[in-house]
Design a protein around this motif. Sequence first.
Motif, PDB file in Angstrom:
ATOM      1  N   GLN A  23      16.517  20.059 -27.491  1.00  0.00           N
ATOM      2  CA  GLN A  23      17.077  19.523 -26.268  1.00  0.00           C
ATOM      3  C   GLN A  23      15.985  19.400 -25.219  1.00  0.00           C
ATOM      4  OE1 GLN A  23      20.066  22.275 -25.024  1.00  0.00           O
ATOM      5  NE2 GLN A  23      18.662  23.993 -24.771  1.00  0.00           N
ATOM      6  N   SER A  24      16.253  18.632 -24.191  1.00  0.00           N
ATOM      7  CA  SER A  24      15.249  18.404 -23.158  1.00  0.00           C
ATOM      8  C   SER A  24      14.864  19.733 -22.511  1.00  0.00           C
ATOM      9  CB  SER A  24      15.798  17.449 -22.095  1.00  0.00           C
ATOM     10  OG  SER A  24      16.096  16.188 -22.679  1.00  0.00           O
ATOM     11  N   PRO A  25      13.559  20.038 -22.453  1.00  0.00           N
ATOM     12  CA  PRO A  25      13.143  21.310 -21.849  1.00  0.00           C
ATOM     13  C   PRO A  25      13.417  21.306 -20.352  1.00  0.00           C
ATOM     14  CG  PRO A  25      11.237  19.934 -22.331  1.00  0.00           C
ATOM     15  CD  PRO A  25      12.416  19.244 -22.920  1.00  0.00           C
ATOM     16  N   PRO A  26      13.650  22.466 -19.758  1.00  0.00           N
ATOM     17  CA  PRO A  26      13.926  22.528 -18.318  1.00  0.00           C
ATOM     18  C   PRO A  26      12.675  22.197 -17.512  1.00  0.00           C
ATOM     19  CG  PRO A  26      13.705  24.734 -19.222  1.00  0.00           C
ATOM     20  CD  PRO A  26      13.687  23.792 -20.388  1.00  0.00           C
ATOM     21  N   LEU A  27      12.877  21.749 -16.278  1.00  0.00           N
ATOM     22  CA  LEU A  27      11.762  21.455 -15.395  1.00  0.00           C
ATOM     23  C   LEU A  27      11.032  22.747 -15.037  1.00  0.00           C
ATOM     24  CD1 LEU A  27      13.394  18.855 -12.974  1.00  0.00           C
ATOM     25  CD2 LEU A  27      11.903  18.420 -14.928  1.00  0.00           C
ATOM     26  N   ARG A  28       9.712  22.683 -15.051  1.00  0.00           N
ATOM     27  CA  ARG A  28       8.899  23.863 -14.773  1.00  0.00           C
ATOM     28  C   ARG A  28       8.587  23.959 -13.283  1.00  0.00           C
ATOM     29  NH1 ARG A  28       6.021  22.438 -19.853  1.00  0.00           N
ATOM     30  NH2 ARG A  28       6.422  24.070 -21.377  1.00  0.00           N
ATOM     31  N   ALA A  43       0.857  -1.186   0.000  1.00  0.00           N
ATOM     32  CA  ALA A  43       0.000   0.000   0.000  1.00  0.00           C
ATOM     33  C   ALA A  43       0.890   1.231   0.000  1.00  0.00           C
ATOM     34  CB  ALA A  43      -0.929   0.011   1.221  1.00  0.00           C
ATOM     35  N   LEU A  44       0.523   2.219  -0.817  1.00  0.00           N
ATOM     36  CA  LEU A  44       1.306   3.442  -0.948  1.00  0.00           C
ATOM     37  C   LEU A  44       0.372   4.637  -0.990  1.00  0.00           C
ATOM     38  CD1 LEU A  44       3.972   5.016  -1.511  1.00  0.00           C
ATOM     39  CD2 LEU A  44       3.545   4.596  -3.950  1.00  0.00           C
ATOM     40  N   GLU A  45       0.667   5.653  -0.192  1.00  0.00           N
ATOM     41  CA  GLU A  45      -0.095   6.900  -0.196  1.00  0.00           C
ATOM     42  C   GLU A  45       0.870   8.064  -0.395  1.00  0.00           C
ATOM     43  OE1 GLU A  45      -3.323   9.469   2.472  1.00  0.00           O
ATOM     44  OE2 GLU A  45      -2.362   7.662   3.290  1.00  0.00           O
ATOM     45  N   LEU A  46       0.546   8.926  -1.360  1.00  0.00           N
ATOM     46  CA  LEU A  46       1.378  10.081  -1.689  1.00  0.00           C
ATOM     47  C   LEU A  46       0.523  11.339  -1.597  1.00  0.00           C
ATOM     48  CD1 LEU A  46       4.018  11.362  -2.768  1.00  0.00           C
ATOM     49  CD2 LEU A  46       3.145  10.936  -5.083  1.00  0.00           C
ATOM     50  N   ASN A  47       0.934  12.278  -0.759  1.00  0.00           N
ATOM     51  CA  ASN A  47       0.233  13.553  -0.600  1.00  0.00           C
ATOM     52  C   ASN A  47       1.076  14.663  -1.220  1.00  0.00           C
ATOM     53  OD1 ASN A  47      -1.997  12.514   0.937  1.00  0.00           O
ATOM     54  ND2 ASN A  47      -0.611  12.336   2.677  1.00  0.00           N
ATOM     55  N   VAL A  48       0.442  15.449  -2.093  1.00  0.00           N
ATOM     56  CA  VAL A  48       1.117  16.521  -2.821  1.00  0.00           C
ATOM     57  C   VAL A  48       0.426  17.836  -2.482  1.00  0.00           C
ATOM     58  CG1 VAL A  48       1.799  17.406  -5.075  1.00  0.00           C
ATOM     59  CG2 VAL A  48       1.715  14.939  -4.683  1.00  0.00           C
ATOM     60  N   GLY A  49       1.186  18.793  -1.925  1.00  0.00           N
ATOM     61  CA  GLY A  49       0.616  20.103  -1.643  1.00  0.00           C
ATOM     62  C   GLY A  49       0.429  20.914  -2.906  1.00  0.00           C
ATOM     63  N   GLN A  50       1.481  21.032  -3.714  1.00  0.00           N
ATOM     64  CA  GLN A  50       1.443  21.670  -5.022  1.00  0.00           C
ATOM     65  C   GLN A  50       2.329  20.878  -5.960  1.00  0.00           C
ATOM     66  OE1 GLN A  50       2.643  25.759  -4.436  1.00  0.00           O
ATOM     67  NE2 GLN A  50       0.536  26.469  -4.291  1.00  0.00           N
ATOM     68  N   GLY A  51       1.819  20.557  -7.130  1.00  0.00           N
ATOM     69  CA  GLY A  51       2.602  19.761  -8.074  1.00  0.00           C
ATOM     70  C   GLY A  51       2.274  20.131  -9.504  1.00  0.00           C
ATOM     71  N   ILE A  52       3.231  19.901 -10.397  1.00  0.00           N
ATOM     72  CA  ILE A  52       3.047  20.176 -11.814  1.00  0.00           C
ATOM     73  C   ILE A  52       3.619  19.009 -12.605  1.00  0.00           C
ATOM     74  CG2 ILE A  52       5.194  21.506 -11.884  1.00  0.00           C
ATOM     75  CD1 ILE A  52       3.940  23.204 -14.100  1.00  0.00           C
ATOM     76  N   ILE A  53       2.894  18.594 -13.637  1.00  0.00           N
ATOM     77  CA  ILE A  53       3.299  17.488 -14.504  1.00  0.00           C
ATOM     78  C   ILE A  53       3.378  18.007 -15.936  1.00  0.00           C
ATOM     79  CG2 ILE A  53       2.725  15.201 -15.399  1.00  0.00           C
ATOM     80  CD1 ILE A  53       1.194  14.663 -12.852  1.00  0.00           C
ATOM     81  N   SER A  54       4.522  17.812 -16.570  1.00  0.00           N
ATOM     82  CA  SER A  54       4.698  18.133 -17.989  1.00  0.00           C
ATOM     83  C   SER A  54       4.986  16.834 -18.729  1.00  0.00           C
ATOM     84  CB  SER A  54       5.847  19.129 -18.187  1.00  0.00           C
ATOM     85  OG  SER A  54       5.576  20.351 -17.551  1.00  0.00           O
TER      86      SER A  54
END
Length: 250
Positions: free
Chosen positions: A94-99, A19-30
């Motif tokens: 090239q690989s874009p930078p992390l946002r 079992a795995l639980e992940l809590n994210v306060g603020q997150g961004i996915i590209s």
Amino acid sequence: SRQRHAMPIYQTDHSSACALELNVGQGIISMFSPVRDAQNHVLPGQLGEFVIKAGATSIFTVSSYHGNTNLGYFCIQSNGLEMFHCGIVPVPIQSPPLRDFSCSLPAWINSTLYPTPRNLSLSESHGTSKRDMLALAVQIKANPDQCLKRIKISVGVQNATLRYLQALTEHLWLTQLMDMFDVKEDIVPGYTPYTNLTELHLHLWDCSIDYRPLRYPFRAVATLGNLMISSNLAAESVGCTLRFVAEDVT
């Protein structure tokens, strides 16, 4: 006497495997998706781009639930969600930078899914502050005897607006998102893959669809006070059954 007969039942191991639980306060996915033409061929040098911003999000998954090796769950709850999409962009050199979460996005990425503005909300009677903007629950249950895998999906969305932008079918966000998750099993000699049977339940509260045609000064908005969609989907079947129940739709 009843207690003595019930004791062996509680001594059985009903623990889950993982079992795995992940809590994210603020997150961004590209993420980038392949772009196909009308013949379903992947276009070289072109990609579709997604940017998803989420706040106060919880992700939970469990396998072998209560000792049942054929049962698992996957759940997502989010209080704030916003999705941006562009149907076709050239492959970056090239690989874009992390946002960063508070970064400004490029002009070519369009806002596709976002919280419903107050002036578009039909009524506050259906919505509740205790309900998340997005709630997703998936149950995956396998039946080895019948070589069948049942997938039950329940989705609840509250106070969300979908901006529909006219584009080719191959460039739509839903088409590209389904293409990314359309995983097919390789053929293994002597192994018969499970037949998938999917059951979907979609519930919408105080949602809307914002439609703005290209090159026309018109705007159309469909407000959905309470909408439920149920379906049964079977792989390689000739059809499916859809059930729509709508209330307070304008």
